[in-house]
Each structure stands twice: as C-alpha cells, then as structure tokens.
Design an enzyme around this catalytic site. Structure first.
Site, short mmCIF file in Angstrom:
data_model
loop_
_atom_site.label_atom_id
_atom_site.label_comp_id
_atom_site.label_asym_id
_atom_site.label_seq_id
_atom_site.Cartn_x
_atom_site.Cartn_y
_atom_site.Cartn_z
CB CYS A 136 -2.39 -3.14 3.33
SG CYS A 136 -2.74 -3.47 5.06
CG HIS A 171 -2.44 1.05 2.92
ND1 HIS A 171 -3.76 0.70 3.06
CD2 HIS A 171 -1.79 0.52 4.00
CE1 HIS A 171 -3.90 -0.02 4.16
NE2 HIS A 171 -2.74 -0.12 4.75
CG ASN A 183 -4.82 -0.27 7.86
OD1 ASN A 183 -5.28 -0.69 6.80
ND2 ASN A 183 -3.59 -0.57 8.25
#
Ligand code: UT7
Length: 328
Positions: A112, A255, A285
C-alpha cells in the site's frame, strides 16, 4: 533541481460491488462493514481488465493534464502487488500500451506504500539529474488475490489505478514536491501478505491451490495498530523535515484502508475532519492505487488550495510506510 507534480490521473473499473452484494456472498452485513471500515462499495475488474489496463488509462489522463507526450517520459515506476504477470514487469506492458518508447520501466513492490515509495524514487532520480519527466503509477487488481469466501478480507479491497507526472523544474511556484520519507519494518512481514504464487508456495504446485495457500492473508487487528503508529510517524517526519506543524497542512490524503485508522491517525496529529480527503466509502482499499486515486479526485474537485501544503501518508504490508509533502 526541483521536483514538480504536473499531472494527475485515475482509472477505475465500471463494475460496482456494494455491501449488499457482499451480504449475498459471505456471512456479513452492510452495518458491520460500514461501522468497522467505512466502506460502502468497491470497484471490481471484469474479464479483459488487468492491472496494466487501469495503469495505462490513469497514466494517459495524467499525461493529458501535464500536456506531456508519452515519448517525453524517461522513467515509468509502477507500484503494485497484483502485476499482470510475475514477469515481465507490468511497467513494461504499460510502456508498450502508452508508446512511451524512451522510458525505462520497472515495477515496485511496497504494497500500500507503493505510490509513496515510487514518488520518493522519482524525486531522487530528478534531484540527481538522472531523469526529467517520470510517470509514477499505483495500480491494483486485488479482487484476483482475495479469497471471496473469507469475510475477514474480501469486504475490504477494491481495484483501480492512479498516476502522476513528476517533472524536473527550476522554479518553485506551484505543485512542488518538498520531501518524501520512506520506512520499512520487515519483522512483521507475515501480518499482511499473499501466501501463494511466489517461490514459497508456488502456483505450479497443485497443493498451493488445494490447501488454500494462494490468497491474501491479514491479521487485521495487529495491522490496524501498526498502521496508526506508522502513519503518525511518517507524517511527523515530513512536518519536522520542513519546519512545519499540523496547522500548516491544508489537506491530508491518507492511504484509504479503514475510516477508523484514518480517524485515529488524524486525532493523534490534531487534524480535523474537514482537512482530510476520504473516498474510501466508494472504492475500499486499493493498496498502492489509493493515494494517487484520491490525489487525482481531490485535484480535479478543486479540494487542494493553490499554494497550500498537502500531506500524503501511506502504510502497508512489509511493513512499509511513508509520506510526501507537496506545496500545491
Ligand atoms: O492496507 C494496508 C493495511 N490494511 C489495513 O490497514 C487493515 C487493518 N485492519 C482493519 O481495518 C481492521 O482490523 C478490520 C476491518 C480488518 C477488522 O476490524 P476489527 O475491528 O479489527 O475486527 P476484528 O478483526 O477484531 O473482528 C471482530 C469480529 C470477529 O468476530 P468474533 O471473533 O469477535 O466473533 C470477526 O470474525 O468481526 C468478525 N468479522 C466480521 N463480521 C461480519 C470479521 N469480518 C467480518 C465481516 N462481517 N466482514
């Protein structure tokens, strides 16, 4: 040499999977997903759509905004944990799709944090004089590595891509990348990882599939705690490096993994909700794509005040984490 972000772009699958759709797949509920994560729906790639498909489209949009031609690009950095193939790199496929014939292209594995790591590499290439115009892309098709029978993970992730054009510049009038900061902590690698398709559980071994060792695996609770601490540390590092405090930040793009992680991080930093950009409820996500998608949306919606400071912070498997500060 200074570093400037001259274009942003994003691309998402058209197919939407809502929490109500997931209620029909696994033992979950819209109430649980919304209250524990903030996610309402996510985008899912359909047949014929790959990581390279979204990466190339996001890159085209970023190039158009920058007014740059593909041949002008001398480096393509693609953050992804879901490449089209283990090799060649998806970045090379994207180079071909774009016709960016003068670029060096490679993939970057930082989960990520892939986009922030990519931005950091781009910054260093430019400051050292090794490149002038760079595409940094985060692109994922996570729907193809999650176990659609595992409610602990399948409700969390989505597909898509975001990209930026980063350029060498003499001036510092706008969109200037002030600094990037990257961190790794490999002692927790096994809290968030894809179990199969590498050299430990190869996809060529039938047992990898038969024993269910191919999918993304996560110890959500542990990752949660590390994510809050890591994002705070990365944010503070960026502020300190530039002699700034939280009050100097007009927008935080974190994020997008979990609303509660973002809230906890913002609380530690003393940032109020109206200075945080969130699109997690629409996309879930998307790993390395989450920050560049959010950046592109914030940019196109006029959410980033010209001349103000924009802070981006990431956290992901590895663990990897990092931050980037831009004077927009
Ligand atoms: O992208 C990089 C990093 N990734 C992240 O940052 C993700 C970090 N972790 C998280 O976001 C959260 O830990 C989760 C959303 C994954 C889980 O939230 P949680 O509050 O930590 O829940 P939990 O894991 O403690 O699970 C609580 C309960 C469990 O039931 P029991 O054992 O208490 O009976 C789970 O089985 O919730 C259950 N559960 C679900 N229930 C309904 C787990 N997933 C679901 C689900 N629907 N989808």
């Amino acid at each position: 040499m200074n570093v400037k972000i001259t274009g942003t772009g994003s691309a998402l699958p058209g197919k939407i999977l809502t929490n109500a759709d997931l209620e029909r797949l696994v033992d979950t509920s819209d109430v649980w997903i919304t209250s524990r994560t903030g996610i309402k729906e996510r985008r899912i790639a359909v047949e014929g759509e790959y990581t390279s498909t979204f990466a190339a489209e996001a890159a085209r949009r970023a190039l158009a905004m920058a007014g740059a031609q593909p041949e002008e690009i001398d480096l393509i950095i693609l953050g992804t944990v879901t490449p089209d193939f283990p090799f060649p790199s998806t970045a090379c496929i994207v180079q071909d799709l774009l016709g960016a014939t003068n670029a060096t292209a490679f993939d970057l594995s930082a989960a990520c944090s892939g986009f922030i790591y990519g931005l950091s590499i781009a910054e260093n290439y430019i400051r050292s004089g090794s490149a002038k115009k760079i595409l940094v892309i985060g692109s994922e098709v996570l729907s193809r590595i999650v176990d659609w029978q595992d409610r602990n993970t399948c409700v969390l992730f989505g597909d898509g891509a975001g990209a930026v054009v980063v350029e060498a510049t003499e001036d510092t009038d706008c969109h200037t990348l002030l600094s990037t900061h990257t961190f790794s902590n490999g002692s927790h690698w096994n809290l968030l990882y894809q179990q199969g398709s590498g050299s430990r559980n190869p996809a060529t071994d039938r047992r990898t599939i038969d024993e269910g060792r191919i999918y993304l695996a996560m110890e959500g609770n542990d990752v949660f705690k590390h994510a809050v601490r890591g994002m705070e540390e990365a944010a503070v590092k960026a502020l300190d490096a530039n002699g700034l405090t939280t009050s100097d930040i007009s927008l935080l793009i974190p994020h997008q993994a979990n609303q509660r992680i973002i809230d906890a991080t913002a609380k530690r930093l003393g940032l109020d909700a109206n200075r945080i950009f969130i699109n997690l409820h629409r996309y879930g996500n998307t790993s390395s794509a989450s920050i560049p998608i959010a950046l592109d949306e914030a940019n196109r919606q006029g959410r980033i005040t010209p001349g103000s400071n924009l802070l981006m912070v990431a956290f992901g498997g590895g663990f990897t984490y990092g931050s980037a500060l831009v004077n927009w």
